[in-house]
Design an enzyme around this catalytic site. Sequence first.
Site, PDB file in Angstrom:
ATOM      1  N   VAL A  15       0.719  -1.235  -0.130  1.00 40.76           N
ATOM      2  CA  VAL A  15      -0.347   0.103   0.575  1.00 40.76           C
ATOM      3  C   VAL A  15       1.072   0.992   0.031  1.00 40.76           C
ATOM      4  O   VAL A  15       0.108   2.093  -0.442  1.00 40.76           O
ATOM      5  CB  VAL A  15      -0.568  -0.296   1.584  1.00 40.76           C
ATOM      6  CG1 VAL A  15      -2.304  -0.694   1.155  1.00 40.76           C
ATOM      7  CG2 VAL A  15       0.008  -0.652   2.568  1.00 40.76           C
ATOM      8  N   GLY A  16       2.226   1.001  -0.389  1.00 34.76           N
ATOM      9  CA  GLY A  16       3.002   2.408   0.780  1.00 34.76           C
ATOM     10  C   GLY A  16       4.049   2.210   0.404  1.00 34.76           C
ATOM     11  O   GLY A  16       4.574   1.251   1.060  1.00 34.76           O
ATOM     12  N   GLU A  17       4.958   2.671  -0.291  1.00 37.15           N
ATOM     13  CA  GLU A  17       6.387   2.901   0.242  1.00 37.15           C
ATOM     14  C   GLU A  17       7.341   4.323   0.862  1.00 37.15           C
ATOM     15  O   GLU A  17       7.264   5.496   0.481  1.00 37.15           O
ATOM     16  CB  GLU A  17       7.297   2.170  -0.615  1.00 37.15           C
ATOM     17  CG  GLU A  17       8.647   2.174  -0.517  1.00 37.15           C
ATOM     18  CD  GLU A  17       9.705   1.150  -2.663  1.00 37.15           C
ATOM     19  OE1 GLU A  17       8.323   0.853  -3.039  1.00 37.15           O
ATOM     20  OE2 GLU A  17      10.736   1.136  -2.211  1.00 37.15           O
ATOM     21  N   GLY A  18       8.083   4.009   2.210  1.00 36.00           N
ATOM     22  CA  GLY A  18       8.514   5.237   2.352  1.00 36.00           C
ATOM     23  C   GLY A  18       9.893   5.318   2.679  1.00 36.00           C
ATOM     24  O   GLY A  18      10.160   4.668   1.310  1.00 36.00           O
ATOM     25  N   THR A  19      10.945   5.924   2.496  1.00 38.49           N
ATOM     26  CA  THR A  19      12.612   5.975   2.614  1.00 38.49           C
ATOM     27  C   THR A  19      12.926   4.679   2.870  1.00 38.49           C
ATOM     28  O   THR A  19      13.532   4.395   2.618  1.00 38.49           O
ATOM     29  CB  THR A  19      12.923   6.762   3.149  1.00 38.49           C
ATOM     30  OG1 THR A  19      12.229   8.478   2.804  1.00 38.49           O
ATOM     31  CG2 THR A  19      14.860   7.628   2.382  1.00 38.49           C
ATOM     32  N   PHE A  20      12.458   4.025   3.833  1.00 39.51           N
ATOM     33  CA  PHE A  20      12.827   2.980   4.900  1.00 39.51           C
ATOM     34  C   PHE A  20      12.161   1.791   4.643  1.00 39.51           C
ATOM     35  O   PHE A  20      12.064   0.707   5.160  1.00 39.51           O
ATOM     36  CB  PHE A  20      13.706   3.243   6.435  1.00 39.51           C
ATOM     37  CG  PHE A  20      14.260   4.361   6.614  1.00 39.51           C
ATOM     38  CD1 PHE A  20      16.054   4.965   5.682  1.00 39.51           C
ATOM     39  CD2 PHE A  20      13.850   5.884   6.393  1.00 39.51           C
ATOM     40  CE1 PHE A  20      16.798   5.529   6.123  1.00 39.51           C
ATOM     41  CE2 PHE A  20      14.984   6.729   6.646  1.00 39.51           C
ATOM     42  CZ  PHE A  20      16.433   6.349   6.471  1.00 39.51           C
ATOM     43  N   ALA A  21      11.229   2.029   4.730  1.00 35.04           N
ATOM     44  CA  ALA A  21       9.956   0.311   4.527  1.00 35.04           C
ATOM     45  C   ALA A  21       9.197   0.515   3.388  1.00 35.04           C
ATOM     46  O   ALA A  21       8.586   2.310   2.731  1.00 35.04           O
ATOM     47  CB  ALA A  21       9.514   1.010   5.990  1.00 35.04           C
ATOM     48  N   VAL A  23       4.808  -0.989   3.060  1.00 33.60           N
ATOM     49  CA  VAL A  23       4.332  -1.036   3.948  1.00 33.60           C
ATOM     50  C   VAL A  23       3.220  -2.214   3.009  1.00 33.60           C
ATOM     51  O   VAL A  23       2.392  -1.641   1.647  1.00 33.60           O
ATOM     52  CB  VAL A  23       3.256   0.759   4.228  1.00 33.60           C
ATOM     53  CG1 VAL A  23       2.200   0.001   4.995  1.00 33.60           C
ATOM     54  CG2 VAL A  23       4.602   1.045   5.111  1.00 33.60           C
ATOM     55  N   ASP A 131       9.819  14.507  15.133  1.00 35.10           N
ATOM     56  CA  ASP A 131       9.429  14.339  13.997  1.00 35.10           C
ATOM     57  C   ASP A 131       7.448  14.492  13.405  1.00 35.10           C
ATOM     58  O   ASP A 131       7.236  13.675  12.574  1.00 35.10           O
ATOM     59  CB  ASP A 131       9.893  13.451  13.147  1.00 35.10           C
ATOM     60  CG  ASP A 131       9.809  13.161  11.169  1.00 35.10           C
ATOM     61  OD1 ASP A 131       9.918  14.546  11.070  1.00 35.10           O
ATOM     62  OD2 ASP A 131       9.925  12.717  10.909  1.00 35.10           O
TER      63      ASP A 131
HETATM   64  N1  LIG Z   1       0.011   1.957   9.615  1.00 31.11           N
HETATM   65  C1  LIG Z   1      -0.572   2.218   8.193  1.00 31.11           C
HETATM   66  N2  LIG Z   1      -1.270   1.802   7.763  1.00 31.11           N
HETATM   67  C2  LIG Z   1      -1.711   1.606   6.337  1.00 31.11           C
HETATM   68  N3  LIG Z   1      -1.099   2.857   5.690  1.00 31.11           N
HETATM   69  C3  LIG Z   1       0.014   2.902   6.168  1.00 31.11           C
HETATM   70  C4  LIG Z   1       0.754   2.784   7.343  1.00 31.11           C
HETATM   71  N4  LIG Z   1       1.988   3.012   8.197  1.00 31.11           N
HETATM   72  C5  LIG Z   1       2.233   3.319   6.661  1.00 31.11           C
HETATM   73  N5  LIG Z   1       1.160   3.587   5.647  1.00 31.11           N
HETATM   74  C6  LIG Z   1       1.627   4.012   4.401  1.00 31.11           C
HETATM   75  O1  LIG Z   1       2.955   3.451   3.762  1.00 31.11           O
HETATM   76  C7  LIG Z   1       3.604   5.049   3.214  1.00 31.11           C
HETATM   77  C8  LIG Z   1       4.420   4.284   3.851  1.00 31.11           C
HETATM   78  O2  LIG Z   1       5.005   4.768   4.706  1.00 31.11           O
HETATM   79  P1  LIG Z   1       6.387   5.090   5.675  1.00 31.11           P
HETATM   80  O3  LIG Z   1       5.355   5.370   7.624  1.00 31.11           O
HETATM   81  O4  LIG Z   1       7.471   3.534   5.115  1.00 31.11           O
HETATM   82  O5  LIG Z   1       7.401   6.359   4.944  1.00 31.11           O
HETATM   83  P2  LIG Z   1       6.454   7.427   5.010  1.00 31.11           P
HETATM   84  O6  LIG Z   1       6.091   7.828   6.642  1.00 31.11           O
HETATM   85  O7  LIG Z   1       5.658   8.070   3.963  1.00 31.11           O
HETATM   86  O8  LIG Z   1       8.111   8.313   4.023  1.00 31.11           O
HETATM   87  P3  LIG Z   1       9.505   8.402   5.025  1.00 31.11           P
HETATM   88  O9  LIG Z   1      10.073   6.882   5.300  1.00 31.11           O
HETATM   89  O10 LIG Z   1      10.169   8.865   3.854  1.00 31.11           O
HETATM   90  O11 LIG Z   1       8.888   8.883   6.042  1.00 31.11           O
HETATM   91  C9  LIG Z   1       3.088   5.673   4.091  1.00 31.11           C
HETATM   92  O12 LIG Z   1       2.724   7.066   2.981  1.00 31.11           O
HETATM   93  C10 LIG Z   1       1.751   5.116   3.959  1.00 31.11           C
HETATM   94  O13 LIG Z   1       0.750   5.145   2.881  1.00 31.11           O
END
Ligand SMILES: Nc1ncnc2c1ncn2[C@@H]1O[C@H](COP(=O)(O)OP(=O)(O)OP(=O)(O)O)[C@@H](O)[C@H]1O
Lengths: 310, 364
Positions: A15-21, A23, A131
């Site tokens: 459902v999503g991707e951040g810098t380090f993870a 999801v 943060d």
């Molecule tokens: N608990 C959750 N339930 C549903 N979706 C989530 C949840 N946590 C994160 N996501 C989804 O996954 C994406 C990536 O989350 P993650 O926390 O890894 O990174 P981020 O905060 O978006 O970016 P960064 O790592 O750069 O801070 C989010 O933008 C969101 O769409």
Amino acid sequence: MNDAVMAKYTKDKKVGEGTFAVVYVGKQVKTDRKIAIKQIKEGEFKDGVDMSAIREIKFLQEIRHANVIELIDVFTAGPRLSMVLEFLPTDLEGLIKDTKILFRLGDVKAWMLMATRGLHHCHRLQILHRDLKPNNLLISPTGELKIADFGLARQMPNPKDKMTPTVVTRWYRAPELLFGARYYTPAVDVWSLGLIFAELMLRLPYCPGEDDIDQIDKTFRAFGTPTEEEWPGLTSLPAYPKTVNKYPHPSVQELKMRFSAATENGLELFQAMTELNPADRVSCEEALTADYFTEFPRPTKLAELPGRTE
Amino acid sequence: MTSATASSKATKTVTDDDIYRQSSQFKKWSFTPTQLAARRLQTNTNGREFVKQSFLAADLDPAMAKILSVDEELTMVNYMCSQSEGIAQVLNLPSKVKATAVLFFKKFFLINSVMVYSDPVKVLHTCFFLATKAENHFFSINQFCKYTGAVAKDVLQLEFVVMQSMLFSLSAQSAYTPLHGFYLDIQTSLPHVPASTVGSLYDGARKYVSLSFLTDANFLFTPPQISLAAMMCTNSQITEQYLRVKMSDPAQFNLTTKLVQECVDMLQKVDKPTKEYVQEIGKKLRSCDVEKTKARLLKRKLKEQGEGDAKKQKLDSETPQPPDMSNSASTEPASAEASASASASTTDASAPASASASASTEQS
Ligand SMILES: Nc1ncnc2c1ncn2[C@@H]1O[C@H](COP(=O)(O)OP(=O)(O)OP(=O)(O)O)[C@@H](O)[C@H]1O
């Protein structure tokens, strides 16, 4: 033991991707409860388990609060660490940017109240988030706001111990951090919350600095340039600029123009949360007793908040 | 600076027993003496079974392994805890980080038998590495190994296992934090007591907190109780005065002093095992390790066959040494390691020479 934990959950789709993870959404098999699996990316950290994952796990273990994301489990698949979190499909940034959604005064109040309550709980446990930003305030399917992403969090140290000032995403960074303070307090989080408050009212970031220098200028422009008198010790902070532009503190009249829909009590809380001198800034505990939260209109009920998915 | 006053106010609330009772450490890692004994017995039984199965799987007679008793396991774990002082010194760690590492280690071996993780030094190193990260006192794995003589591969391999054994409760509360709070508070609550007396009470009590890691105190008492006991051991008169000032309700005073006294008794009868005894347990422990046993058997066989010297030497160097710090030194620079074991044996856990020096760099 690890496999047994992993077997308790299904991993359905990304459902999503951040810098380090990355999801994924999934289910807790036994209860059919929807969950999110946050899988730490491999190879990001050659020194074993990623620091921010360790911080996140460490703090989420200790915090159990309706307004803080719940960490349900942790497991590894191969070398990769996964956190099982409650599923929170929406975030405040998404809502702010979605211009089709209208925010009522009570909606903003409900979100501010939930965020302040969650943060108050963290601060009571001596935990600094470091943060806070709209993107880290997630919304549950039933509309509850939850503070997430504790990857930069830390325990309040002893008064004598230094901390790094390079925390918090720039637009939400408190002035003491902009000036390189090595000793700071939970007030840094309150500042971020104040800036989120402004953003909820304006639907635009209030201090969108382009770089660290511009951030200082935008902050002064928005809140006025502080003086050594108002903030003893200010000019001797490590990164206090040699020259600064002098802006006046905005008058109440000026603030009313900038935030035309806000009530006086609302503006009073906003001002208290964004006092330039951290020693003068309200604590979460004090903020929770602000008249803003009890005056009319009342905070919107969960069932009527925008962003719910159930 | 104003921020400093705000946070010293905060330090005091940490001593609050109520907040501690919400912590994951309290929920997951505090026991009654009966529960603790049952837990240890279970762990020992698991270890016994593990050894048996591993010998059977290798076609060896399980009777070759000399199984450790519950007490022997505990002696070994506490002995290793006393070695932690040396690691903390070579890494120049604040006592908060050291305390976290030692608490990790104790928790680890409450649920894992030393017969399963029969090289406790590796676990100790891993606990230290994880603690430095959990407490924001980061070393790269290479730096960490350089200073401690740990082997990177071992540490990285065990890291997740340790986290898991902690049940992911990575926040460890030790008695150092509340002790610091009491130290500050005594100065305002008992203004007539000279600063030097309060100072030596603090320094003395820190040594007893350090000693408490060699006992079960952390599983049986809360950190504030342990720090009060450590103060009581150092200067009972002032500590009692302080408690009377803080607790106007006699019932509360009596209950607290009774609990604290139980902990005092524990701190006052810490008996350190002799080196010989520990070596004897170490020998038994090596007999439980199926790989080491296989190596030993092979070596004996080679010897009987009168094989060449080269092979023999190779196997010799693989044969483990007594389980102390020197164990891991073989593969890494000797200098840092040597000082680690030297300081470990001279200072021991009860009397860190630099107690007051490290107080100034204390992180919590
Ligand atoms: N608990 C959750 N339930 C549903 N979706 C989530 C949840 N946590 C994160 N996501 C989804 O996954 C994406 C990536 O989350 P993650 O926390 O890894 O990174 P981020 O905060 O978006 O970016 P960064 O790592 O750069 O801070 C989010 O933008 C969101 O769409």
